[in-house]
Write an enzyme that holds these catalytic residues in place. Sequence first.
Site, PDB file in Angstrom:
ATOM      1  N   GLU A  80     -14.954  22.221   0.778  1.00 35.69           N
ATOM      2  CA  GLU A  80     -15.097  22.200   2.243  1.00 35.69           C
ATOM      3  C   GLU A  80     -14.161  23.211   2.919  1.00 35.69           C
ATOM      4  O   GLU A  80     -14.550  23.913   3.849  1.00 35.69           O
ATOM      5  CB  GLU A  80     -14.853  20.785   2.771  1.00 35.69           C
ATOM      6  N   HIS A  91      -6.157  12.038  12.077  1.00 32.31           N
ATOM      7  CA  HIS A  91      -5.550  13.378  12.072  1.00 32.31           C
ATOM      8  C   HIS A  91      -4.168  13.328  11.418  1.00 32.31           C
ATOM      9  O   HIS A  91      -3.220  13.979  11.858  1.00 32.31           O
ATOM     10  CB  HIS A  91      -5.493  13.958  13.491  1.00 32.31           C
ATOM     11  N   ASP A 142     -11.374  11.970   3.697  1.00 31.37           N
ATOM     12  CA  ASP A 142     -12.789  11.578   3.614  1.00 31.37           C
ATOM     13  C   ASP A 142     -13.309  11.651   2.180  1.00 31.37           C
ATOM     14  O   ASP A 142     -14.018  10.762   1.701  1.00 31.37           O
ATOM     15  CB  ASP A 142     -13.634  12.475   4.523  1.00 31.37           C
ATOM     16  N   TYR A 193     -10.414  21.536  15.851  1.00 28.99           N
ATOM     17  CA  TYR A 193      -9.753  20.862  14.728  1.00 28.99           C
ATOM     18  C   TYR A 193      -8.669  21.778  14.147  1.00 28.99           C
ATOM     19  O   TYR A 193      -7.528  21.363  13.959  1.00 28.99           O
ATOM     20  CB  TYR A 193     -10.805  20.514  13.669  1.00 28.99           C
ATOM     21  N   ASP A 241      -4.146  13.091   7.739  1.00 31.76           N
ATOM     22  CA  ASP A 241      -4.257  13.487   6.324  1.00 31.76           C
ATOM     23  C   ASP A 241      -3.780  14.903   6.052  1.00 31.76           C
ATOM     24  O   ASP A 241      -3.437  15.228   4.916  1.00 31.76           O
ATOM     25  CB  ASP A 241      -5.672  13.247   5.769  1.00 31.76           C
ATOM     26  N   SER A 294     -33.218  18.853   0.531  1.00 29.34           N
ATOM     27  CA  SER A 294     -32.660  17.648   1.151  1.00 29.34           C
ATOM     28  C   SER A 294     -33.703  16.994   2.037  1.00 29.34           C
ATOM     29  O   SER A 294     -34.445  17.685   2.749  1.00 29.34           O
ATOM     30  CB  SER A 294     -31.441  18.036   1.993  1.00 29.34           C
ATOM     31  N   SER A 334     -20.263  12.218   6.828  1.00 25.95           N
ATOM     32  CA  SER A 334     -21.459  12.577   6.069  1.00 25.95           C
ATOM     33  C   SER A 334     -21.167  13.748   5.126  1.00 25.95           C
ATOM     34  O   SER A 334     -21.630  13.758   3.978  1.00 25.95           O
ATOM     35  CB  SER A 334     -22.613  12.937   7.011  1.00 25.95           C
ATOM     36  N   GLY A 368     -19.104  11.125  12.831  1.00 29.02           N
ATOM     37  CA  GLY A 368     -17.715  10.729  12.574  1.00 29.02           C
ATOM     38  C   GLY A 368     -17.602   9.744  11.431  1.00 29.02           C
ATOM     39  O   GLY A 368     -16.578   9.082  11.268  1.00 29.02           O
ATOM     40  N   LEU A 369     -18.666   9.635  10.626  1.00 32.96           N
ATOM     41  CA  LEU A 369     -18.672   8.677   9.514  1.00 32.96           C
ATOM     42  C   LEU A 369     -18.618   9.411   8.175  1.00 32.96           C
ATOM     43  O   LEU A 369     -18.917   8.858   7.129  1.00 32.96           O
ATOM     44  CB  LEU A 369     -19.913   7.777   9.590  1.00 32.96           C
TER      45      LEU A 369
HETATM   46  C1  GAF Z   1     -12.242  14.798   9.777  1.00 35.96           C
HETATM   47  C2  GAF Z   1     -11.579  15.500   8.610  1.00 35.96           C
HETATM   48  F1  GAF Z   1     -12.527  15.911   7.702  1.00 35.96           F
HETATM   49  C3  GAF Z   1     -10.557  14.599   7.918  1.00 35.96           C
HETATM   50  O1  GAF Z   1      -9.886  15.315   6.920  1.00 35.96           O
HETATM   51  C4  GAF Z   1      -9.573  14.022   8.927  1.00 35.96           C
HETATM   52  O2  GAF Z   1      -8.616  14.969   9.310  1.00 35.96           O
HETATM   53  C5  GAF Z   1     -10.307  13.434  10.133  1.00 35.96           C
HETATM   54  O3  GAF Z   1     -11.236  14.354  10.686  1.00 35.96           O
HETATM   55  C6  GAF Z   1      -9.360  13.012  11.214  1.00 35.96           C
HETATM   56  O4  GAF Z   1      -8.538  11.970  10.772  1.00 35.96           O
HETATM   57  O5  GAF Z   1     -13.008  13.711   9.348  1.00 35.96           O
END
Ligand code: GAF
Length: 380
Positions: free
Chosen positions: A156, A31, A168, A220, A33, A64, A123, A120-121
């Site tokens: 996004e 959290h 990401d 978020y 970026d 898909s 995708s 959390g990877l």
């Molecule tokens: C998600 C978000 F897409 C990223 O930009 C980042 O903020 C992350 O959460 C947390 O570090 O993956």
Amino acid sequence: MEISEKFTELYGYAPNLISAAPGRVNLIGEHIDYNGGDVLPFAIANSTYAALGARTDSKIRLASSLFPGEIIQADTHILTPLYGQMWSRYILGVFWAVGSARLPHGFDIYIDSTVPIGSGLSSSASVEASVAIALNGFFYWNMSLPDLARICQRAENDFVGMPCGIMDQSISLMAHEGSALLLDTRTLKSDQIPFDLKQHGLELLVIDTQVRHELVDGGYAERRDSCEKAAEALGATTLREISVAEFESRQSEFDTTTYLRAHHAVTEIARVSQAVQALRADNYDELGRLLNQSHTSLRDEFTVSCPELNCAVEVAQSHGALGARMIGGGYGGSAIALIHQEDRAAIETAISDAFAKNAFISPRFFVALPSAGARIIQRG
Ligand code: GAF
């Protein structure tokens, strides 16, 4: 069946190009970026694959392997945010962000992925990056990787409606095998940091709790908003500009929730630079300690963990891990544990047992190896 055969079976001709883009593990800097700090992710082997076939009109047809039977139809000239099914927006959003002026025609597209959704990877970003790198390669645009990352982030943020940062997308595009990426999220300048745990008898174990998170919801966005408000109140553009000492000295200016969220951010930003120093000095005990601190901060101050993630982390910590933490946006998904190779079986068993005892879904495990970034894997 290979993605190329699936494409051919569906559309009746062979694809012109196939790309691959990886998911990621974030070693530390969670959290951060959207707070302008440095982050330290690396790419994993699990990837999204995109097969593209050029059309003569401006239409897009999209399928898909993860959503069998659905074909989404669109047109490059009339794309508007939120068009299509949720899963298809990550792809259509990239076309929208690229802009129809750059697209002389549409495409048939088939997507396949080995990155588990909601784990959390990352995708979502791997889907975006697979499409961006494919278009860049197909049209020979020669765009820089930071520019492609910005296109993916815009897709996004503005087409899907998820106010993510840029970590990401950047790691999926910029990763090098064997390295973690030290990324300055303000400038997208980056440094490849060699990351080879094997030669030290260590591994990075990923524990997928199988609790599927949904980042498009409010949690978020609320946290991002708290961080931005805190920076503004301090007269800064982002929290990166504020030291831990300065922030703590101004605690009285904030309500408790805002203070704790922003406190996570400023301390996590400091932990990233300490982690880079630890890695450069091969000091894995210190790296582990920083992972533990990061988890505590995400759990207690940023409040984005969940019982399954806490359980995975605590069991790993009490069974010999040098450090462990949740990764990604939170509320589910995966945790990582920095472990001695010989402890892996015992740690996996202990976590599985603890999950069973708590009546959680069985977790999945894999060892993450720093892998290559997005690329074209087949032409013609
Ligand atoms: C998600 C978000 F897409 C990223 O930009 C980042 O903020 C992350 O959460 C947390 O570090 O993956």
